[in-house]
Design an enzyme around this catalytic site. Structure first.
Site, PDB file in Angstrom:
ATOM      1  N   ARG A   1       3.661  14.342  -7.659  1.00 54.76           N
ATOM      2  CA  ARG A   1       3.745  13.675  -9.082  1.00 54.76           C
ATOM      3  C   ARG A   1       2.340  13.234  -9.395  1.00 54.76           C
ATOM      4  O   ARG A   1       1.185  13.451  -8.703  1.00 54.76           O
ATOM      5  CB  ARG A   1       4.338  12.372  -9.006  1.00 54.76           C
ATOM      6  CG  ARG A   1       3.753  11.282  -7.915  1.00 54.76           C
ATOM      7  CD  ARG A   1       4.861  10.217  -7.917  1.00 54.76           C
ATOM      8  NE  ARG A   1       4.311   9.005  -7.011  1.00 54.76           N
ATOM      9  CZ  ARG A   1       4.791   7.815  -6.884  1.00 54.76           C
ATOM     10  NH1 ARG A   1       5.926   7.771  -7.457  1.00 54.76           N
ATOM     11  NH2 ARG A   1       4.101   6.835  -6.255  1.00 54.76           N
TER      12      ARG A   1
ATOM     13  N   GLY B   1       0.886  -1.036  -0.019  1.00 52.34           N
ATOM     14  CA  GLY B   1       0.067  -0.208   0.161  1.00 52.34           C
ATOM     15  C   GLY B   1       0.789   1.372   0.065  1.00 52.34           C
ATOM     16  O   GLY B   1       2.233   1.131   0.179  1.00 52.34           O
TER      17      GLY B   1
ATOM     18  N   ASP C   1       7.458   4.822 -10.001  1.00 54.47           N
ATOM     19  CA  ASP C   1       8.170   4.592  -8.733  1.00 54.47           C
ATOM     20  C   ASP C   1       9.673   4.581  -9.050  1.00 54.47           C
ATOM     21  O   ASP C   1      10.198   3.532  -8.879  1.00 54.47           O
ATOM     22  CB  ASP C   1       7.646   3.299  -7.752  1.00 54.47           C
ATOM     23  CG  ASP C   1       6.521   3.698  -7.129  1.00 54.47           C
ATOM     24  OD1 ASP C   1       5.874   4.842  -7.198  1.00 54.47           O
ATOM     25  OD2 ASP C   1       5.816   2.574  -6.413  1.00 54.47           O
TER      26      ASP C   1
ATOM     27  N   ASP D   1       4.097  -4.397  -7.395  1.00 49.67           N
ATOM     28  CA  ASP D   1       3.587  -3.203  -6.754  1.00 49.67           C
ATOM     29  C   ASP D   1       4.063  -1.976  -7.546  1.00 49.67           C
ATOM     30  O   ASP D   1       3.535  -0.728  -7.274  1.00 49.67           O
ATOM     31  CB  ASP D   1       3.638  -3.053  -5.395  1.00 49.67           C
ATOM     32  CG  ASP D   1       5.181  -3.280  -4.908  1.00 49.67           C
ATOM     33  OD1 ASP D   1       5.764  -4.270  -5.260  1.00 49.67           O
ATOM     34  OD2 ASP D   1       5.520  -2.213  -4.166  1.00 49.67           O
TER      35      ASP D   1
HETATM   36  P1  AMP Z   1       9.088   0.711  -2.923  1.00 44.36           P
HETATM   37  O1  AMP Z   1      10.136  -0.503  -2.884  1.00 44.36           O
HETATM   38  O2  AMP Z   1       9.494   2.124  -2.901  1.00 44.36           O
HETATM   39  O3  AMP Z   1       7.954   0.628  -4.154  1.00 44.36           O
HETATM   40  O4  AMP Z   1       8.208   0.352  -1.706  1.00 44.36           O
HETATM   41  C1  AMP Z   1       7.669  -0.679  -1.169  1.00 44.36           C
HETATM   42  C2  AMP Z   1       6.728  -0.482  -0.188  1.00 44.36           C
HETATM   43  O5  AMP Z   1       7.233   0.171   1.016  1.00 44.36           O
HETATM   44  C3  AMP Z   1       5.435   0.442  -0.645  1.00 44.36           C
HETATM   45  O6  AMP Z   1       4.264   0.129   0.199  1.00 44.36           O
HETATM   46  C4  AMP Z   1       5.981   1.951  -0.142  1.00 44.36           C
HETATM   47  O7  AMP Z   1       4.963   2.517   0.144  1.00 44.36           O
HETATM   48  C5  AMP Z   1       6.690   1.487   1.145  1.00 44.36           C
HETATM   49  N1  AMP Z   1       7.589   2.427   1.744  1.00 44.36           N
HETATM   50  C6  AMP Z   1       8.828   2.463   1.167  1.00 44.36           C
HETATM   51  N2  AMP Z   1       9.570   3.353   1.957  1.00 44.36           N
HETATM   52  C7  AMP Z   1       8.868   3.745   2.900  1.00 44.36           C
HETATM   53  C8  AMP Z   1       8.857   4.761   3.776  1.00 44.36           C
HETATM   54  N3  AMP Z   1      10.053   5.737   4.164  1.00 44.36           N
HETATM   55  N4  AMP Z   1       7.666   4.934   4.636  1.00 44.36           N
HETATM   56  C9  AMP Z   1       6.580   4.255   4.683  1.00 44.36           C
HETATM   57  N5  AMP Z   1       6.491   3.300   3.701  1.00 44.36           N
HETATM   58  C10 AMP Z   1       7.528   3.197   2.684  1.00 44.36           C
HETATM   59 MG    MG Z   2       6.835   1.434  -4.793  1.00 47.81          MG
END
Ligand code: AMP
Ligand code: MG
Length: 512
Positions: free
Chosen positions: A178, A93, A264, A254
């Site tokens: 964004r 999420g 992303d 995701d």
């Molecule tokens: P990503 O690899 O950036 O696509 O992140 C994977 C998941 O981790 C997604 O659900 C992001 O919203 C969550 N996420 C990544 N970094 C953070 C953060 N600093 N705080 C909260 N959620 C994060």
């Molecule tokens: Mg992501």
């Protein structure tokens, strides 16, 4: 808040919110300490119908920093699940993203989302924040990809703040605003299939079809048609990435857009020296998302999407048939792009070997990805560029720069010059057999297919270091060249040049 604000005249729709409460959590953003606007992308602002003057209104900063909600918007964080590095990760999420609402711009609807504006119920172990370093990278990458003609989410603004954020070291917080027609991911579908909620899955699929793929409505099975459309867009996207040497770095399900957008930006990278096994994400030790693996990973991710759709489409064969279109679509898209990159006006016997041998030559010599293709248009003995009257093209300055600047000629990009010369001779012979004999056309096609500027890691790094001092001038310089990367910009040779030696030591990881 002002009685009148710059967002007033823009109609709001918030159609995602109408899907129902199961799809998200409504919640406010968490304001930052002393937010300041570091940069605004006026191209993106224009898509919303925001004038330059509007961007200096206090309400603009309030909204894009997460200080105040978007007037008329509906702030929420969406739920989704996904596979991370090939493993089912369950519910994920928007852990640090807030959808502010949907705006009706002059030519279409845009969802506006903040990244880094605080925690949500999906933050898991995260702090809901984004650091300036990764925010600059996301901001610039969106511009670079759009400039290259590759479908991508857009970036509207970059806000810095005083809040310390703990990563490997203490960094400062930032927020990127964004935009995309939708941020729905493959994982949004997987979420409902895994949770055994076919009614939600159907509602989501109906929404996506109605809003973004209305051509599927008349199909015998619109859900199969949807998969087919997503397969095709994703295959095209992969070809777009491969031919500019772009590596996403975290191709988890995701992070895969249902609209076929690049989504992303984390530890992504544009390759300098070519290596098919290039891994841009320092954390990806096994190279799951290496450059050469990206198309196959996209196919695997589409398989997961199909698997989810199977919940509402009993006919597995129909889904399989849709998935089978990935490979031919991708190969076809690659062939078209390689023809343009090499200036081949038609596809002839032996061309596949010629192209493969160029990749092998680049691999063996670690030749610069971007300059190899760019400089091929000017390879000696191919065409008298002046005679070809290329100066009539809008790329006039480009020729001047390439001929007179310090940019390396094609042959100099290879350590094994003899091997490069041998290949070049075969290429020259092939060009003579082009059905379109016009060098003018060939050079024009090649220059329009091979960028002079990409967002090399060291360029992003310089922009980050300046931004950390509050200086947005490097961002501005990069925006200039990345917006139109196929034409040379006067005085910007350094942005096209080979990277300095230290560039190979830059490590980019998932930490952002
Ligand atoms: P990503 O690899 O950036 O696509 O992140 C994977 C998941 O981790 C997604 O659900 C992001 O919203 C969550 N996420 C990544 N970094 C953070 C953060 N600093 N705080 C909260 N959620 C994060
Ligand atoms: Mg992501």
């Amino acid at each position: 808040m002002n009685a009148y604000d710059c967002f007033d005249d823009i109609p709001k729709l918030n159609s995602f919110a109408a899907l129902g409460a199961a799809f998200y959590t409504r919640l406010p953003t968490t304001p930052l300490n002393q937010p300041a606007l570091l940069h605004v992308n006026t191209d993106a602002a224009a898509l919303l119908g925001l004038s330059a003057q509007a961007l200096s209104e206090p309400v603009f900063l309030d909204v894009v920093s997460g200080t105040s909600p978007l007037p008329g918007g509906d702030t929420l964080a969406a739920v989704y699940s996904g596979h991370q590095f090939g493993h089912w990760a369950g519910q994920l999420g928007d852990g640090r993203a807030h959808l502010l609402g949907e705006l009706k711009g002059p030519e279409g609807h845009w969802e506006l989302q903040l990244k880094g504006a605080g925690m949500t119920p999906y933050s898991r172990m995260g702090d809901g924040r984004a650091v300036l370093r990764s925010s600059v990278r996301e901001y610039l990458a969106s511009v670079a990809m759009h400039g290259l003609g590759i479908p991508t989410t857009r970036a509207l603004s970059l806000v810095t703040a005083k809040n310390p954020v703990m990563r490997e070291t203490v960094e400062t917080a930032a927020v990127v605003a964004r935009m995309a027609p939708s941020f729905i991911r493959f994982g949004s579908f997987q979420h409902w299939a895994a949770g055994n909620h076919p009614e939600h899955l159907r509602r989501l699929a109906d929404y996506v079809i109605e809003r973004f793929y209305p051509e599927c409505l008349t199909s015998v099975n619109p859900y199969v048609a949807l998969l087919e459309c997503v397969v095709k867009r994703t295959a095209e996207l992969m070809a777009g990435w491969q031919v500019v040497g772009f590596c996403h770095g975290v191709m988890n399900t995701d992070n895969m857009s249902i609209l076929g957008l690049t989504l992303d930006y984390g530890p992504y990278g544009f390759m300098d020296g070519f290596d098919a096994r290039h891994i841009c994400n320092h954390t990806d030790t096994n190279g799951r998302y290496a450059w050469h693996a990206q198309p196959a990973v996209a196919h695997w991710n589409l398989y997961q999407l199909a698997n989810s759709l199977h919940t509402i489409v009993p006919d597995a064969d129909a889904l399989r048939a849709a998935l089978d279109q990935f490979e031919p679509t991708f190969l076809d898209a690659m062939q078209k792009r390689m023809m343009d990159k090499l200036g081949l006006s038609d596809w002839q016997e032996g061309d596949e070997t010629l192209v493969d041998d160029l990749w092998s030559l680049m691999q063996a010599n670690h030749a610069d990805f971007t300059l190899t293709f760019r400089q091929l248009a000017y390879a000696p003995g191919l065409a008298d560029v002046a005679k070809a009257n290329v100066t009539q093209l809008q790329i006039e300055t480009d020729l001047g720069h390439t001929v007179h600047s310090g940019l390396m000629p094609f042959i100099d990009l290879f350590i094994d010059r003899d091997a490069a010369e041998l290949w070049l001779e075969r290429y020259r012979q092939r060009i003579l057999r082009n059905s379109d004999k016009s060098d003018f056309n060939r050079i024009q096609t090649m220059l329009a297919a091979n960028p002079l500027y990409v967002l090399r890691n060291h360029l992003a790094q310089a922009a980050i270091e300046a931004a950390q001092q509050g200086d947005a001038s490097e961002i501005e310089n990069l925006m200039t060249v990345l917006r139109s990367p196929f034409v040379a910009h006067a005085g910007m040779d350094a942005y096209a040049a080979l990277p300095p030696a230290w560039a190979s030591h830059i490590e980019v990881s998932c930490s952002s």
